[in-house]
Design a protein around this motif. Sequence first.
Motif, short mmCIF file in Angstrom:
data_model
loop_
_atom_site.label_atom_id
_atom_site.label_comp_id
_atom_site.label_asym_id
_atom_site.label_seq_id
_atom_site.Cartn_x
_atom_site.Cartn_y
_atom_site.Cartn_z
N LEU A 158 0.80 -1.22 0.00
CA LEU A 158 0.00 0.00 0.00
C LEU A 158 0.84 1.27 0.00
CD1 LEU A 158 -2.78 -0.92 2.58
CD2 LEU A 158 -2.90 -1.02 0.10
N LEU B 22 -10.06 -0.42 6.28
CA LEU B 22 -9.45 -0.16 4.98
C LEU B 22 -9.80 -1.34 4.08
CD1 LEU B 22 -5.93 0.92 6.26
CD2 LEU B 22 -7.92 2.38 5.80
N HIS B 23 -10.47 -1.06 2.97
CA HIS B 23 -10.87 -2.10 2.02
C HIS B 23 -9.99 -2.00 0.79
CE1 HIS B 23 -14.77 -3.11 3.99
NE2 HIS B 23 -14.65 -1.89 4.45
N GLY B 24 -9.55 -3.16 0.30
CA GLY B 24 -8.69 -3.12 -0.87
C GLY B 24 -8.77 -4.36 -1.71
N LEU C 181 -5.43 0.20 -2.08
CA LEU C 181 -6.43 0.67 -1.14
C LEU C 181 -7.55 1.29 -1.96
CD1 LEU C 181 -7.41 1.39 1.74
CD2 LEU C 181 -6.07 3.51 1.53
N ILE D 79 -11.81 3.81 2.46
CA ILE D 79 -11.57 4.02 3.88
C ILE D 79 -12.95 4.21 4.51
CG2 ILE D 79 -10.49 5.49 5.63
CD1 ILE D 79 -8.61 6.45 3.27
#
Length: 183
Positions: free
Chosen positions: A5, A134-136, A141, A144
């Motif tokens: 990230l 935090l989504h990815g 990323l 948020i």
Amino acid sequence: MLQQLAQPAPSQTPFVELRGSALLKEPLRVSGQYRRPDATTLVREVQQPYRETSRIAGGKVVISRDGKPPREFALSRVPELADLQRSFSALLSGDGAALRQHYDMLASGGRAQWVLALQPKEAALARRVREVNLHGRDGELRCIETRPAKGDVQRTLVGSAAEAAEGVKDAAALADLCHGKAQ
């Protein structure tokens, strides 16, 4: 995961937020750019539906809005913002040790879709923010998701998720983009 990230300065990414309020008939869609011109400065530049720039650097915040004089205040007046700024800088530099100083962290999912849950350790921040998710996807990323102690979840789509959100105004559709359920 944090090393993937990392975004060395200078860097920038688009963002989209949908803000709800009992005072509004429909949520307000806010979009713009997050910029990191150097390792110690964060800039949030709102481009739509109004123009506003918030710059955090040198222990202070300066907020400039078209047609109004800039407002400036010390980060020491808002310790939770200082904690968030340090944590965001640690995230963007891939510094897991610095991030763990401020948050308990729990990762879930796999490479194709993951979530990193951050729970604040500092009492001042924990009184305002219950959790930041935090989504990815892969090394990117995409969202948020901030869960405040009181009030509604705040979702900020970034990068390719913000680009995919172009023209999307529906809160459920933006939540699906955040959670990786839509392209």
